[in-house]
Scaffold this motif. Structure first.
Motif, mmCIF file in Angstrom:
data_model
loop_
_atom_site.group_PDB
_atom_site.id
_atom_site.type_symbol
_atom_site.label_atom_id
_atom_site.label_comp_id
_atom_site.label_asym_id
_atom_site.label_seq_id
_atom_site.Cartn_x
_atom_site.Cartn_y
_atom_site.Cartn_z
ATOM 1 N N ASP A 11 62.011 12.315 69.950
ATOM 2 C CA ASP A 11 63.417 12.678 69.802
ATOM 3 C C ASP A 11 64.013 13.191 71.099
ATOM 4 O OD1 ASP A 11 64.212 12.096 67.072
ATOM 5 O OD2 ASP A 11 62.650 13.509 66.504
ATOM 6 N N ASP A 12 65.061 12.541 71.518
ATOM 7 C CA ASP A 12 65.797 12.787 72.750
ATOM 8 C C ASP A 12 64.993 12.433 73.999
ATOM 9 O OD1 ASP A 12 68.497 13.214 72.740
ATOM 10 O OD2 ASP A 12 68.357 15.187 73.669
ATOM 11 N N PHE A 17 68.525 11.722 69.946
ATOM 12 C CA PHE A 17 68.548 12.723 68.887
ATOM 13 C C PHE A 17 69.969 13.073 68.460
ATOM 14 C CE2 PHE A 17 68.794 17.124 67.400
ATOM 15 C CZ PHE A 17 67.917 17.078 66.329
ATOM 16 N N THR A 20 71.238 10.475 66.157
ATOM 17 C CA THR A 20 70.507 10.547 64.891
ATOM 18 C C THR A 20 71.009 11.702 64.039
ATOM 19 O OG1 THR A 20 68.540 9.632 65.953
ATOM 20 C CG2 THR A 20 68.227 10.754 63.848
ATOM 21 N N GLU A 21 71.117 12.871 64.656
ATOM 22 C CA GLU A 21 71.589 14.055 63.932
ATOM 23 C C GLU A 21 73.011 13.852 63.431
ATOM 24 O OE1 GLU A 21 70.970 18.569 64.961
ATOM 25 O OE2 GLU A 21 72.785 17.875 65.948
ATOM 26 N N SER A 122 54.589 13.762 69.092
ATOM 27 C CA SER A 122 55.896 14.211 68.615
ATOM 28 C C SER A 122 55.767 15.368 67.635
ATOM 29 C CB SER A 122 56.603 13.041 67.914
ATOM 30 O OG SER A 122 57.752 13.473 67.221
ATOM 31 N N GLN A 129 58.529 9.368 62.019
ATOM 32 C CA GLN A 129 58.534 9.000 63.431
ATOM 33 C C GLN A 129 58.028 7.573 63.632
ATOM 34 O OE1 GLN A 129 60.578 11.005 64.149
ATOM 35 N NE2 GLN A 129 59.816 12.375 65.747
#
Length: 237
Positions: A11-12, A17, A20-21, A122, A129
């Motif tokens: 993520d990121d 991210f 996605t968020e 992760s 994931q």
């Protein structure tokens, strides 16, 4: 080659991210008819990031984080009493549907796979994931994908790295970590004693006095490092 293995965060680092968020929050709030303003979204992001810092510091567990995120946030901001775990499960069902790669990711992976074993470590759930990496079309580049859920510990805890290196034949002395998270990725690698590249595409300050081997802000800069075999002297252009 100076290194044999590159560990990537997800993520990121690989997947955007913020995008996605944004998708998951809007889907969740729309479903429940909760108003999601830009200010409310900023509040959520700050609150959520604070809980993740506590997780990385070892002061709360992953289960506690999962229960508290929406239970506390919705209570504080909307006066709502909700089942925190149920709302989080719903949120994650939307979260796993978003998998927008950051610019340059696939070109860099395609280039790096010729000379390095590419792996993932992760802080996240195993199915989510792997599913997102598969949907993004990059899962096939990685010979090993390890998550904190499987390891039972989260970065930067040394035990998550113990678990990771138990799964691979390449040791930390031949490994370099590529990630965006100072508190998780760079601190974890530094404490464990192996090299890192800080992917600082959000232009954050290094306020933890950490010492990544390199700092880059774009994937083309990372590819330049690969072409130079991670030799000293590289500076951001």
């Amino acid at each position: 080659m100076r290194f044999k293995q590159i560990i990537f965060d997800v993520d990121d680092t690989l997947i955007d991210f913020a995008a996605t968020e944004d998708f998951a929050l809007h889907a969740l709030f729309k479903k429940h008819h909760w108003q999601l303003t830009r200010e409310m979204q900023k509040r959520y992001h700050a609150y959520n990031q604070g809980l993740w810092r506590k997780l990385e510091q070892g002061t709360i567990s992953y289960n506690q984080l999962s229960e508290q995120v929406f239970q506390v946030f919705l209570k504080q901001n909307f006066g709502l009493e909700v089942d925190g775990k149920a709302i989080m499960a719903e949120y994650r069902s939307y979260f796993e549907q978003a998998y927008q790669l950051l610019p340059g990711v696939e070109d860099a992976l395609r280039f790096a796979q010729n000379d390095y074993q590419l792996t993932v470590l992760s802080n996240g759930e195993a199915f989510m994931q792997r599913h997102r990496l598969e949907q993004a079309g990059v899962e096939q580049y990685f010979s090993l994908i390890v998550t904190s859920e499987e390891a039972g510990f989260s970065k930067p805890d040394r035990r998550v790295f113990d678990y990771f290196f138990d799964q691979t034949t390449i040791g930390p002395e031949d490994t370099i970590f590529f990630g965006d998270g100072l508190q998780s990725d760079i601190l974890g690698a530094e404490n464990y004693g192996f090299a890192s590249v800080w992917y600082n595409h959000r232009h954050r300050r290094n306020d933890l006095n950490l010492h990544p081997m390199f700092e880059v802000q774009t994937y083309p800069q990372f590819v330049d490092l690969l072409k130079r075999d991670f030799q000293p002297g590289y500076r951001l252009g």
